[in-house]
Every structure is written in structure tokens, then in C-alpha cells.
Design a protein around this motif. Structure first.
Motif, PDB file in Angstrom:
ATOM      1  N   CYS A 298       0.841  -1.219   0.000  1.00  0.00           N
ATOM      2  CA  CYS A 298       0.000   0.000   0.000  1.00  0.00           C
ATOM      3  C   CYS A 298       0.872   1.265   0.000  1.00  0.00           C
TER       4      CYS A 298
ATOM      5  N   ILE B 174      -3.385   0.221   5.349  1.00  0.00           N
ATOM      6  CA  ILE B 174      -3.836  -1.095   5.824  1.00  0.00           C
ATOM      7  C   ILE B 174      -2.962  -1.480   7.013  1.00  0.00           C
TER       8      ILE B 174
ATOM      9  N   CYS C 129      -7.478   5.840   1.758  1.00  0.00           N
ATOM     10  CA  CYS C 129      -7.222   4.903   0.646  1.00  0.00           C
ATOM     11  C   CYS C 129      -7.377   5.634  -0.691  1.00  0.00           C
TER      12      CYS C 129
ATOM     13  N   CYS D 120      -3.206  -3.414  -3.651  1.00  0.00           N
ATOM     14  CA  CYS D 120      -3.354  -4.488  -2.657  1.00  0.00           C
ATOM     15  C   CYS D 120      -4.049  -5.706  -3.281  1.00  0.00           C
TER      16      CYS D 120
HETATM   17  S1  SF4 Z   1      -6.392   0.350  -2.887  1.00  0.00           S
HETATM   18 FE1  SF4 Z   1      -5.232  -0.952  -1.440  1.00  0.00          FE
HETATM   19  S2  SF4 Z   1      -3.069  -0.476  -1.849  1.00  0.00           S
HETATM   20 FE2  SF4 Z   1      -4.257   1.187  -2.830  1.00  0.00          FE
HETATM   21  S3  SF4 Z   1      -4.364   2.800  -1.244  1.00  0.00           S
HETATM   22 FE3  SF4 Z   1      -6.201   1.541  -0.968  1.00  0.00          FE
HETATM   23  S4  SF4 Z   1      -5.658   0.035   0.568  1.00  0.00           S
HETATM   24 FE4  SF4 Z   1      -3.678   0.933  -0.178  1.00  0.00          FE
END
Ligand code: SF4
Ligand SMILES: Cc1cc2nc3c(=O)[nH]c(=O)nc-3n(C[C@H](O)[C@H](O)[C@H](O)COP(=O)(O)OP(=O)(O)OC[C@H]3O[C@@H](n4cnc5c(N)ncnc54)[C@H](O)[C@@H]3O)c2cc1C
Ligand code: SF4
Length: 577
Positions: A535, A540, A565, A571
Motif C-alpha cells: 500500500c 492497511i 485509501c 493491494c
Molecule cells: S487500494 Fe489498497 S493499496 Fe491502494 S491505497 Fe487503498 S488500501 Fe492501499
């Protein structure tokens, strides 16, 4: 885990969608605008709402109050962005309008006939959906026009009349029969209509102005806000003189204030936010209309301080720009008259409005009394339902003088009779009335054995599979809704103007796209930590479960901060299961 079992969670996790009474997925159309797909954005806004163009101008916008971006800085200007797309594809867009592709007559007609009493937003929205289901629909409207408070209450400088007419016409052209100047209780009785139709919807609104038990109330020059606005909106001229004082506050606030003034004590009671807010909206509309009618000095007197006032802050700021004066923390004590004509309003100071627990419990300072000069005093102290017009043996009325309905069904105590909008809940907002109209149509359809189609979810916009937020999305400031300068605000000129395409795209890019939910599936997780590792914004975490839920010991919690997020989906890409 079957995702379908968790749709409620996902819906609740999209704050704008959860807050909208018709469940518009606002984030979806905001994101479509950011991606340059205005047509899909319009369809996403119009599908759940037959008054998308009206709401794009004057919706109370509960979605903005709930918008997750507001926890970072300021909410997305969702309503103004809706206007940006309705101007291109809504009823006001002429040849490029897509509204008629949705407001289509049914392919199959049904034999049942539904009578709708009251042609405001609630009744018209029900008519729209019932025609789609194939029912014969007749609207009985007391006045000579459809539209309810959209045309009788809301002033034209906020909502153009030709826009309302076009949106109403698109519904009526689906094959709705209309009987104007047919008032329930005067021209026809409930029992007669019950005989004539297979089901009825009572959507008569709350258009009676409430009075105030105040010395001098009967004097010449005392007006009720709702009646003043209905007269002005019907084309009548009312001479309000040079000095106008508007007493603003909902019925609960005013009842409380009167009781407290008499007894110096008032038992705390909860105010109903929407009812109080609706009275304050009427107060501001009456004040701004008085300015446009030529009054030289218009003053709004309210119990609350500026920050406590239950009104849209945009409307308060606009009123201030129009030189309307606000006097906060004062309550009405007596209307001063000479020879039966108003000359002033005596007010008393308010020490506090809410008690320590936040409940409404005004405390007055009886030694602090002063008088404002006034040629006219306008009372914006709430509206009431004309329950006398719906009188019938089987129809129960609540103690608040609204039509009694089941909490989730909108069914009244009479068989096959439903009620909705302000008539059933007291004064609220357009979008609440529209939602009730749609809900009543679904209930009626189900009563005849129909199955209402589920609202399509997330189908209108093709997002890139792994989309990226704009650089600096988190520091772009909200773009204020553009308005014309205060020296050009004469007569009926619209105050708000729309976003330019550049402004709209820039504002839309601030959206956090909460509808793109990242599902952390506890059943499949192996706690490898790869998502935590990949991430890019570190949102997370893997934590001991008691840190999240103190009652839950010896387990592990996988937590995602939705506010931060950026929906990059790295992720998901990285996840081994
Ligand atoms: S989609 Fe997943 S990897 Fe991207 S910012 Fe959100 S939690 Fe983090
Ligand atoms: C001044 C003012 C400003 C407002 N501004 C906003 C705003 O900016 N944003 C917002 O979201 N909301 C606003 N509202 C609130 C919103 O307009 C109402 O909540 C909404 O119109 C209620 O819809 P409704 O269909 O339940 O009732 P209404 O709109 O009141 O419509 C009821 C209809 O029934 C008809 N009728 C009444 N009695 C009978 C009868 N006996 N027989 C037949 N017909 C009958 C009436 O003539 C009317 O056409 C405002 C309200 C007012 C008064
Ligand atoms: S940030 Fe976007 S998706 Fe999230 S609540 Fe606000 S408008 Fe809706």
C-alpha cells in the motif's frame, strides 16, 4: 464470503449514497465527471431521481453533509456538479436531452387505476414510477398548477420556472391524467376517490402557515412566510414597506421559546432537524424576496447564534451579501402596533439555546428587552398539514397533525391508501418527498403483486481497472459554487451560475471514490501482510483484534482506513489468495 450478502455494508460505506434518500450514487457521477464521461454521469444522477434537474439547483444536499472528503477539508460540491451534467443532458438541454429516454411510457399497460392527491414532488415522483409499472394514474391538484412547493414556495431566483415545467412535462407525457383545481375535501371526498380508484396516494404537502401566540399577532402588517411566498410566486404584489423583520425558526423552536418566555423554564426537548431547517429556509426565502420587493431594510431575528442556525450556510452567506441583517440570540416577545398596524417587534435576549446534552432548551434574559422598528413582520415559524381536507372515518391523524403512516410502508390506516412527503412527515425537503413518492409507488406495485426492479448499482461508469487519483488530489481546495455579483441580483435573476468544464473537472477530482470499495475478505486472508507492504499510502494495518473491538480477544484484525485509501487497487493485485 458472498459479496452479495454484504451489499448493505458496501452501501453504508459510501457516505454520499447512504445519506441520499433516493440512494443516488453521487460519487459515481462525480468520478465520471472527473473522467470526462458526462453522459454516464447524467444517467447515474437521473436514474434514481425524476427531478434531477430541479435537485441540481436546490437540493438540500444531505450527501454533502455526509461526504467523506469533508473529514479531510471540505465536502465535494456534489449538487453543483450535478447541475454541470443536467445542463448538458437534462430536460433543460434541448435536443441533447436524455431525460425522455428514462421517462418512457410503459411497454405493457395494467388495468388498475391509482389516484394521487397533490401534484407536488412526492405525487409527481410516484406518478413517474407508477406509469413505468404500467398503472393508469390520475393526479388531483387543488391549485391551477402542478409542482407544489417547487413553484409555490421556492423563489424563482433560486429555481427557474421553465425548468420545473420541463421536468414536470416529461413526467406527464408518460401518460398521466391531471385534474387541476380539484381539491380533496372541497371538490371531491376521500371516500369518492376511494370508490373511483384501486389505490390512493395522499401527497398534499404542508402548505398552511403556522401562527404564533404573540401579543399583537392580529395586527395589519403581520404575514406568515409561506402565505407571503405563495402570493408572490402566484404573481401578486404585496407592499411590505421599508422595514421588514422576519422571525425565523421552526415550530418546535418557537413553541419552546413561547413556553420558556412565559414560565422562565422550558423542559428540554429534541428539535427535528429537517423541520427546523425547513422553517429557516422559508425565513431566508421570505427575507430575500422582501429585498427584491423593494424593502430597504430586512432583518432576520433568530434564537440561535450564526453557527447554531439550522440553515444551509450557502443560503445564509448569500442573504448577507444581499445586505440582509441578522440579529442572533433574540426571541420574539410582542408585536408592537399603533391603531392596529404593526410598527415594531419587541425582542428579548437569549442566554443559551441548547442544554449541556445538546437538547433544545432556550434560556431567556427577561431584563434584556429591546424593540426593532418594522412596517411588516413576517413569521417563518413552520408549516402545517391541512388535515381537515383528508377527513375520513378510517384515516388516523397523528398528534403532530400529519397523516399517520407505517414507518417503512407509508401505508395509512385506510386499506389501499398510502401517504407520503410533507403530509406524512411534516415539512422536510424535496429529495425526502421524491424518495417517499418512489417508495409509495413501489409499495403500491407490490400490493398488486408486482416486483419492483432493484436499483442498478455501479453499472453506469466504466472506470479504468486500476485507476489513479490525480496528483495533489488531497490538496485541491473546494471550488465554491459560482454566483452573480450582489449588485446584479434584481427581480428573478438566478443567483447561482454553473461550473465551467474546467472548474467541474477540477472539483470532481477531489472525490475519494468511496464507491470503489476494497474488500478485505477475512475468510480468504492468510495474514501474509503483502497488502500492508504494498500500500503506497500505508492505510492497511494488521492489529490485535482487541484494539479494534475490546470485547474480541486472541484474534487478528485487518483494518483499512477508507478516508485515506486512494483506490489504486495495488493491494488486490498483490494479494496471493
Ligand atoms: S487500494 Fe489498497 S493499496 Fe491502494 S491505497 Fe487503498 S488500501 Fe492501499
Ligand atoms: C419557501 C420554501 C423553500 C423551500 N426550499 C427548499 C429547498 O431549497 N430545498 C429543498 O430540498 N426543499 C425546500 N423546501 C421544501 C420542499 O419544497 C418540500 O419539502 C416539498 O415540496 C414537499 O413535497 P410534497 O410533494 O410532499 O408537498 P408539496 O410540495 O407541498 O405539494 C403538495 C401539493 O398538494 C396540493 N394540495 C394540497 N392540498 C390539497 C388537497 N386538499 N387536494 C388536492 N391537492 C392538494 C398542493 O397544492 C401542492 O401542489 C422549501 C419549502 C418552502 C416552503
Ligand atoms: S468523497 Fe466522493 S464518493 Fe466519497 S462521499 Fe464524497 S462524493 Fe461520495
Amino acid at each position: 464470503m458472498d459479496v452479495k450478502d454484504h451489499l448493505e455494508f458496501f452501501d453504508a460505506n459510501i457516505p454520499c449514497l447512504a445519506a441520499c434518500p433516493v440512494h443516488t450514487n453521487a460519487g459515481l457521477y462525480v468520478a465520471a465527471i472527473a473522467d470526462g464521461d458526462d453522459e454516464s454521469a447524467y444517467l447515474a444522477a437521473r436514474l434514481p431521481n425524476p427531478f434531477a434537474s430541479v435537485c441540481a439547483r436546490v437540493c438540500a444536499a444531505p450527501c454533502e453533509d455526509a461526504c467523506r472528503r469533508g473529514t479531510l477539508d471540505e465536502p465535494i460540491a456534489i449538487r453543483a456538479l450535478k447541475r454541470f451534467v443536467t445542463e448538458q443532458y437534462g430536460v433543460e438541454a434541448g435536443d441533447s436531452s436524455l431525460a425522455s429516454t428514462i421517462a418512457q411510457p410503459p411497454e405493457t399497460e395494467r388495468s388498475e387505476s391509482i389516484g394521487i392527491i397533490g401534484g407536488g414532488p412526492c405525487g409527481l415522483s410516484a406518478a413517474h414510477d407508477l406509469r413505468k409499472h404500467g398503472y393508469k394514474v390520475t393526479i388531483y391538484e387543488a391549485t391551477d398548477r402542478l409542482g407544489g412547493m417547487m413553484v409555490m414556495g421556492i423563489p424563482e431566483y433560486r429555481l427557474p420556472r421553465d425548468l420545473i415545467s420541463k421536468e414536470i412535462d416529461s413526467i406527464i407525457s408518460m401518460g398521466v391524467e391531471v385534474r387541476l383545481e380539484t381539491k380533496l375535501g372541497a371538490d371531491v371526498t376521500l371516500d369518492e376517490l376511494d370508490e373511483r380508484h384501486d389505490a390512493l396516494l395522499l401527497s398534499i404537502g404542508a402548505s398552511l402557515g403556522r401562527g404564533l401566540d404573540l401579543e399583537g399577532y392580529e395586527s395589519d402588517g403581520v404575514l406568515r412566510a409561506i402565505e407571503y411566498l405563495i402570493n408572490i410566486n402566484s404573481g401578486y404584489t404585496i407592499d411590505v414597506g421599508d422595514k421588514v423583520v422576519v422571525i425565523g425558526g421552526g415550530d418546535v423552536a418557537m413553541d419552546a421559546a413561547r413556553t420558556a418566555l412565559r414560565t422562565d423554564a422550558y423542559e428540554a426537548q429534541a428539535t427535528e432537524d429537517m423541520t427546523e431547517r425547513s422553517a429557516m429556509t422559508a425565513a431566508l426565502d421570505a427575507a430575500r424576496t422582501a429585498v427584491r420587493s423593494g424593502a430597504r431594510q430586512v432583518t432576520v431575528v433568530s434564537l440561535e447564534s450564526e453557527t447554531e442556525m439550522p440553515a444551509d450556510h450557502f443560503e445564509i452567506e448569500e442573504a448577507m451579501r444581499e445586505d440582509i441583517r441578522f440579529i442572533h440570540r433574540r426571541g420574539p416577545k410582542r408585536i408592537v402596533s399603533e391603531g392596529g398596524t404593526v410598527v415594531g417587534l419587541e425582542t428579548v435576549g437569549v442566554q443559551s439555546v441548547f442544554d449541556d446534552t445538546g437538547r433544545f432548551a432556550p434560556v431567556f434574559d427577561s431584563g434584556d428587552v429591546s424593540t426593532l422598528d418594522a412596517d411588516t413582520v413576517i413569521l417563518a415559524v413552520g408549516q402545517a398539514v391541512d388535515v381537515a381536507s383528508v377527513e375520513s372515518d378510517g384515516l388516523a391523524i397523528t398528534t403532530r397533525k400529519t397523516i399517520e403512516v407505517g414507518p417503512n410502508s407509508l401505508a395509512t390506516t385506510m386499506p389501499m391508501v398510502w401517504a407520503g412527503g410533507d403530509a406524512a412527515h411534516g415539512p422536510r425537503s424535496l429529495i425526502d418527498a421524491i424518495a417517499d413518492g418512489r417508495k409509495a409507488a413501489t409499495e403500491i406495485h407490490e400490493a398488486f403483486g408486482g416486483v419492483a426492479a432493484e436499483q442498478p448499482k455501479g453499472q453506469m461508469v466504466k472506470l479504468q481497472q486500476f485507476h489513479r487519483f490525480e496528483d495533489r488530489y488531497d490538496v485541491i481546495a473546494r471550488i465554491d459554487v459560482p454566483t452573480i455579483s450582489s449588485d446584479r441580483r434584481m427581480g428573478l435573476t438566478m443567483v447561482e451560475t454553473g461550473f465551467t468544464p474546467e472548474q467541474a473537472r477540477c472539483e470532481a477530482q477531489r472525490c475519494l471514490r468511496c464507491f470503489a470499495n476494497i474488500l478485505l475478505d477475512a475468510d480468504k486472508g492468510v495474514l501474509c501482510g503483502l497488502c500492508v507492504d504494498v500500500c503506497p499510502v500505508d492505510v492497511i494495518s494488521i492489529l490485535p483484534s482487541e484494539e479494534v473491538n475490546p470485547g474480541r480477544l486472541n484474534a487478528t484484525a485487518l483494518v483499512l482506513d477508507e478516508k485515506s485509501c486512494i483506490r489504486c487497487a495495488l493491494c488486490i493485485e498483490r494479494c496471493p489468495t
